[in-house]
Each structure stands twice: as structure tokens, then as C-alpha cells.
Design a protein around this motif. Structure first.
Motif, PDB file in Angstrom:
ATOM      1  N   VAL A   1      43.814  24.725  43.910  1.00 16.48           N
ATOM      2  CA  VAL A   1      44.455  25.991  44.270  1.00 16.48           C
ATOM      3  C   VAL A   1      43.176  26.558  45.426  1.00 16.48           C
ATOM      4  O   VAL A   1      42.218  26.852  45.107  1.00 16.48           O
ATOM      5  CB  VAL A   1      44.682  26.708  43.114  1.00 16.48           C
ATOM      6  N   ARG A   2      43.858  27.091  46.822  1.00 16.41           N
ATOM      7  CA  ARG A   2      43.053  27.581  47.480  1.00 16.41           C
ATOM      8  C   ARG A   2      43.144  29.017  47.481  1.00 16.41           C
ATOM      9  O   ARG A   2      42.150  29.967  47.889  1.00 16.41           O
ATOM     10  CB  ARG A   2      43.185  27.136  48.815  1.00 16.41           C
ATOM     11  N   SER A   3      44.105  29.581  47.209  1.00 19.55           N
ATOM     12  CA  SER A   3      44.428  31.147  47.602  1.00 19.55           C
ATOM     13  C   SER A   3      45.251  31.532  46.018  1.00 19.55           C
ATOM     14  O   SER A   3      46.289  30.892  45.919  1.00 19.55           O
ATOM     15  CB  SER A   3      45.264  31.293  48.577  1.00 19.55           C
ATOM     16  N   LEU A   4      44.879  32.734  45.532  1.00 18.99           N
ATOM     17  CA  LEU A   4      45.479  33.380  44.178  1.00 18.99           C
ATOM     18  C   LEU A   4      45.918  34.792  44.688  1.00 18.99           C
ATOM     19  O   LEU A   4      44.899  35.600  44.433  1.00 18.99           O
ATOM     20  CB  LEU A   4      44.934  33.047  43.064  1.00 18.99           C
ATOM     21  N   ASP A   5      46.891  35.033  44.841  1.00 20.23           N
ATOM     22  CA  ASP A   5      47.194  36.573  44.938  1.00 20.23           C
ATOM     23  C   ASP A   5      47.971  37.114  44.011  1.00 20.23           C
ATOM     24  O   ASP A   5      49.234  36.798  43.438  1.00 20.23           O
ATOM     25  CB  ASP A   5      48.267  36.452  46.327  1.00 20.23           C
ATOM     26  N   LEU A   6      47.371  37.959  43.173  1.00 18.92           N
ATOM     27  CA  LEU A   6      47.766  38.652  41.895  1.00 18.92           C
ATOM     28  C   LEU A   6      47.822  40.249  42.213  1.00 18.92           C
ATOM     29  O   LEU A   6      47.523  41.143  41.313  1.00 18.92           O
ATOM     30  CB  LEU A   6      47.147  38.390  40.736  1.00 18.92           C
TER      31      LEU A   6
ATOM     32  N   LEU B   1      40.716  35.252  46.491  1.00 22.25           N
ATOM     33  CA  LEU B   1      41.226  35.675  45.413  1.00 22.25           C
ATOM     34  C   LEU B   1      41.469  37.342  45.541  1.00 22.25           C
ATOM     35  O   LEU B   1      40.627  37.887  45.945  1.00 22.25           O
ATOM     36  CB  LEU B   1      39.968  35.779  44.290  1.00 22.25           C
ATOM     37  N   LEU B   2      42.760  37.503  45.265  1.00 21.48           N
ATOM     38  CA  LEU B   2      43.385  38.923  45.525  1.00 21.48           C
ATOM     39  C   LEU B   2      43.682  39.770  44.451  1.00 21.48           C
ATOM     40  O   LEU B   2      44.651  39.315  43.585  1.00 21.48           O
ATOM     41  CB  LEU B   2      44.394  38.972  46.752  1.00 21.48           C
ATOM     42  N   LEU B   3      43.182  40.657  43.969  1.00 25.32           N
ATOM     43  CA  LEU B   3      43.355  41.367  43.113  1.00 25.32           C
ATOM     44  C   LEU B   3      43.764  43.217  43.281  1.00 25.32           C
ATOM     45  O   LEU B   3      43.239  43.764  42.304  1.00 25.32           O
ATOM     46  CB  LEU B   3      42.472  41.371  42.089  1.00 25.32           C
TER      47      LEU B   3
ATOM     48  N   LEU C   1      37.266  38.192  48.390  1.00 28.01           N
ATOM     49  CA  LEU C   1      37.491  38.952  47.178  1.00 28.01           C
ATOM     50  C   LEU C   1      38.189  40.312  47.454  1.00 28.01           C
ATOM     51  O   LEU C   1      37.317  41.039  48.258  1.00 28.01           O
ATOM     52  CB  LEU C   1      36.261  38.846  46.346  1.00 28.01           C
ATOM     53  N   ALA C   2      39.143  40.448  47.173  1.00 30.78           N
ATOM     54  CA  ALA C   2      39.903  41.960  47.470  1.00 30.78           C
ATOM     55  C   ALA C   2      40.351  42.595  46.177  1.00 30.78           C
ATOM     56  O   ALA C   2      41.087  41.924  45.515  1.00 30.78           O
ATOM     57  CB  ALA C   2      41.136  41.618  48.246  1.00 30.78           C
TER      58      ALA C   2
END
Length: 501
Positions: free
Chosen positions: A183-188, A214-216, A241-242
Motif C-alpha cells: 500500500v502506497r497511499s491511504l486516504d481516510l 497518509l491522509l486523515l 501527512l495531511a
């Protein structure tokens, strides 16, 4: 839940964690703590964030005469029924452990889950789930599929606005730990993930070094979740990191800065792009983050609408002048930087700041601050984009920036939108664009009071500059189609007419 468990809507059973336990001692006292709260019969998710692993279990809190019992019903990443003899079953001290299956999904969530399963079956690289009622139950089902997905499948996961809570985030974290790569990108973003979910995801970062983004944004992680993420960032591979709009204060910013500064020698994936928009970190938080810019730990920093005033802006600007700084993007939009902060930013530009993009939009920049920035543009050879719009600048400021544009060969985009710029200011900017062909865009905004004819002339000159940037490509492309015997000067002449002379 206070209103009780509704069988017609089973998504509620994973809606809220009871407590976040940091040790086995706290975990064993969880039934007593729940009993003292005297809550009604319901189902609760209990997380235990331990130094070595994350235990995730779901318990049924039921009333037995005058005593509240905590009965384990599910445990583990796959939400299987709790086995006898495990530490979760020992908590209840009861043999009334029921077999409760994973909560089913219905309606639109079921359709979204079926589409996600088909995408994984096709070995799709991008998994996108968009369903407002997906909830934790659907997320846990997705986590089961991701944990066993082969390499190259679902490298980019987008689950924005899916009503994911701490239970779903914890299940995804366990799936990341089990998969360890891919996994390279995780948008939550736009979910309801709290500190417990952020801590679970943070603990999975060192084990999943391939994760880069990692987008939070728009969650509820707070200072505690920011502290957990900061402690694991140095040992992870995350480069973006957002965490915008997460209720983070200056305490969370200090914890992040301290953790990154301590683990900076361990970080081997380069600088970090950090997005903290919409968090009230203030001058204290900005001052704490400034040493990260000076040390080269942060390459891109976005602090829009973070209640930063002159002192915080001055600290950030001074940090960009460090010889070890690698910051190329600084976003300060929507802060009360004021005249003094703009002057400090101009001083940093003259002192060798290597910024490529700078945004001071809606920062209460006055005419004196705008003039200081305009005078410093010729000393900032790396700056490509500058935005000072929304500061109610007038024609005098437009004239100052027009003079600066004529002697600045590297600036390509200037944002100077204001309701006080008239036709005179637009005419002066048009003349500067005509004399400097490197300017590709000048944004004067919709509130500009200049006449439509002057705005049209400015747009014509900008289009001519954009075509001139494409001139070598057009000439080369047209010359490659020249047939034997065709006159090359005619080809050059036609290409020159195509790019506007």
C-alpha cells in the motif's frame, strides 16, 4: 449506546470505543470502569494499544441483575468469535460468551462492499470506496480482504467520507501490519476517526514501510492522535501527512516537532510534506515546528487558517534561511501575518530562502509589507509562485509588483486578487507581462474593479507568453513532419504564425 442497540441498523455496534487502554492493568479494570459509569446494555469496542502489538476486541456490556458484565463476543483483526482461554475471555470471568457474527452491511454499503470485492478480484491497483453509510462494519470486511490481497493489488486506498470510526481504523491498521508492504497511499479523510484509531494506524506505520501518503483530514484525532503519529513518523516511510481540521492545538504541534526532531537521524526517505490546515496551533505551534524547517525535516508545510500571527510567521520565515533547510513550499493563507510578518518574510527571501511557492493570501498584508515582498523578488531566484491575493491591495501595490516582475526572470505565477485594483493597476501589470515573457499567469481575482477590456488585454498577453513557452516544442514537432523537398524556411514561418509571431 445511550439509545440502545437497534437490530434494524446493526452499524451502531461499532460506533464508539469505551476506553483506550495502554496496559494490561487498565485492560483488566475495564469492566469495573464500565460498571461505574452505569450505562445501559449495549455493545462496545475496546482497544488496547500496547508497546508490542494492538489488541482489538468487541465486548457486550449487559446487565445481570444489579451487576454489569463485560462479555467478549469478537476479537482480532478478522472479528472472529472470542476463543475460550484467551485474555479477552478471561476478562469477563463468565461462561456466557455468545457466538455473535460480524455485523452485516445493508443498502448502499452492501453495494459499495460488493464493488470493492470485485475490484480486488480483478487485482485493481486503486481501491476507491465512496459510501456515506459504509461504517465500521464494512471497513472491517474490507480489511479482511486487504490483509490477504496479493502484491500489486490495492496499492492506493481511498475511503473518503465512509463514516469510519476507531474500530474501522484499527481493523485497517491490523491489515497493514499483516500485509507489511504494497500500500502506497491511504486516504481516510472526512470520517470520524479519533485518537484510538490514529494510534492504531501510527503503530502500523513502521511495519508497512511502503506507505508514502497518509491522509486523515477532517477527523477527530486531536493532540493525542498527533502525538501517536509523530512518534512513529521517523521510523516510517511516510512522505505526506495531511491532518487538516482535526482539533490539534499547539500541544499536538509541539509533540510532533519533538518526536520528529528526536527521530530525524533514523529517517531515510527524505523530507516530509506536512498539512496542518485548520488546526488552532497558533504562534506557539508554529514556533515549535520552525526548527523542523531549519533542520531539513519538512520540505512542504501548509498552515492555512492556523491562527498564526506575526511572531509565528517570523519564526517560520527565519527557519527557511538555514543552510540545511529544504523547504520549497510554504502555505500561510488565512493567518493574521500582518505587516510585520510580511516584512520578515521579505527579509527571508533576500537572505537566501529557497522557496519555490509562497502563499500569503488573506493574511492582512498592508501596502508596506507588499512593497517589501516586491522589492525582495529579484533576490529570490528560486521562487516560481507567489500569492498575495485577498489582502485588499490597491494600484500602488500593483505598480510595485509590476516593477518587480520586469526584473524577475524566474517568477511564473503571481496572485494579487483585490477589490481595490482598478484599470490603472491592470494596465501596469499588462505592460510588465509584455516585457517579461516568463510570466505565465497573473491572478487579479473576480473582485477586481478594472474594465473588461483591460482584463482581456492582460489575458491576451498571458496567452502569448504561454504559447512562447511551447515554441521550441511546436517548432520541433512541425519540423519532424517536413517531407523531402519541402522548404524549411516556410515551415519555420508557419510555426511562428502558429505561436503568435
Amino acid at each position: 449506546r445511550r439509545q440502545g442497540y437497534c437490530r434494524s441498523n446493526p452499524h451502531h455496534i461499532f460506533s464508539k470505543p469505551a476506553f483506550v487502554c495502554s496496559s494490561f492493568r487498565e485492560l483488566f479494570h475495564t469492566p469495573e470502569r464500565l460498571a461505574r459509569n452505569k450505562r445501559a446494555e449495549s455493545l462496545w469496542a475496546v482497544f488496547s494499544v500496547l508497546p508490542t502489538r494492538i489488541a482489538f476486541s468487541v465486548y457486550c456490556l449487559r446487565r445481570n441483575k444489579s451487576v454489569l458484565e463485560l462479555v467478549p463476543v469478537m476479537c482480532g483483526a478478522n472479528m472472529r468469535p472470542a476463543p475460550k482461554g484467551s485474555f479477552t475471555a478471561a476478562l469477563a470471568s463468565s461462561s456466557k460468551c455468545e457466538r455473535v457474527e460480524r455485523a452485516p452491511v445493508h443498502g448502499a454499503a452492501c453495494v459499495a462492499l460488493a464493488a470493492a470485492e470485485r475490484a480486488l478480484a480483478r487485482k485493481a491497483a486503486v481501491l476507491r470506496v465512496s459510501c456515506s453509510g459504509f461504517g465500521d462494519s464494512g471497513t472491517i470486511a474490507i480489511a479482511d480482504l486487504l490483509a490477504n490481497a496479493p502484491e500489486g493489488v490495492a496499492t492506493d486506498i481511498h475511503m473518503r467520507g465512509c463514516d469510519i470510526g476507531d474500530a474501522g481504523a484499527c481493523a485497517l491498521a491490523v491489515a497493514l501490519r499483516k500485509r507489511t508492504h504494497g500500500v502506497r497511499s491511504l486516504d481516510l479523510c472526512e470520517n470520524r476517526i479519533g485518537a484510538a484509531g490514529a494510534a492504531a494506524l501510527a503503530a502500523a506505520l513502521p511495519d508497512h514501510r511502503s506507505l508514502r501518503s497518509l491522509l486523515l483530514c477532517h477527523n477527530r484525532i486531536g493532540d493525542t492522535g498527533m502525538y501517536a503519529l509523530g512518534n512513529q513518523l521517523a521510523a516510517s516511510g511516510v512522505t505526506l501527512l495531511a491532518v487538516s481540521d482535526n482539533g490539534i492545538s499547539y500541544r499536538g504541534a509541539r509533540a510532533l516537532a519533538a518526536a520528529l526532531d528526536h527521530g530525524l537521524p533514523l529517517r531515510a526517505v527524505g523530507s516530509l510534506a506536512l498539512v496542518l490546515d485548520g488546526n488552532e496551533i497558533g504562534d506557539e505551534g508554529a514556533t515549535a515546528i520552525a526548527p523542523l524547517l531549519a533542520a531539513g525535516a519538512v520540505e512542504s508545510l501548509s498552515l492555512a487558517s492556523c491562527s498564526i500571527a506575526e511572531r509565528g510567521a517570523a519564526a517560520l520565515a527565519a527557519a527557511t534561511t538555514s543552510t540545511s533547510s529544504r523547504c520549497i513550499d510554504l502555505e500561510l493563507r488565512g493567518n493574521a501575518v500582518g505587516e510585520g510578518g510580511a516584512v520578515e518574510v521579505a527579509r527571508a527571501l533576500r537572505s537566501g530562502a529557497r522557496l519555490e511557492r509562497l502563499s500569503l493570501s488573506a493574511c492582512r498584508v498592508t501596502l508596506r509589507g507588499a512593497r517589501a515582498i516586491a522589492d525582495a523578488l529579484d533576490r529570490a531566484p528560486t521562487l516560481r509562485t507567489l500569492d498575495v491575493g485577498g489582502n485588499h491591495l490597491d494600484d500602488i501595490a500593483a505598480h510595485a509588483f509590476a516593477v518587480a516582475l520586469e526584473r524577475t526572470p524566474n517568477l511564473q505565477v503571481l496572485g494579487i486578487g483585490s477589490d481595490r485594483i482598478t484599470s490603472a493597476g491592470v494596465q501596469r501589470l499588462t505592460l510588465a507581462v509584455r516585457r517579461n515573457s516568463s510570466i505565465a499567469d497573473v491572478l487579479v481575482g473576480f473582485a477586481c474593479t478594472a474594465s473588461s477590456s483591460h482584463l482581456a488585454r492582460l489575458e491576451i498577453m498571458l496567452q502569448a507568453n504561454r504559447r512562447e513557452h511551447l515554441a521550441p516544442k511546436c517548432l520541433l514537432h512541425r519540423a519532424s513532419d517536413v517531407a523531402v523537398g519541402e522548404n524549411p524556411p516556410a515551415v519555420v514561418e508557419s510555426a511562428a504564425r502558429y505561436i503568435g509571431g
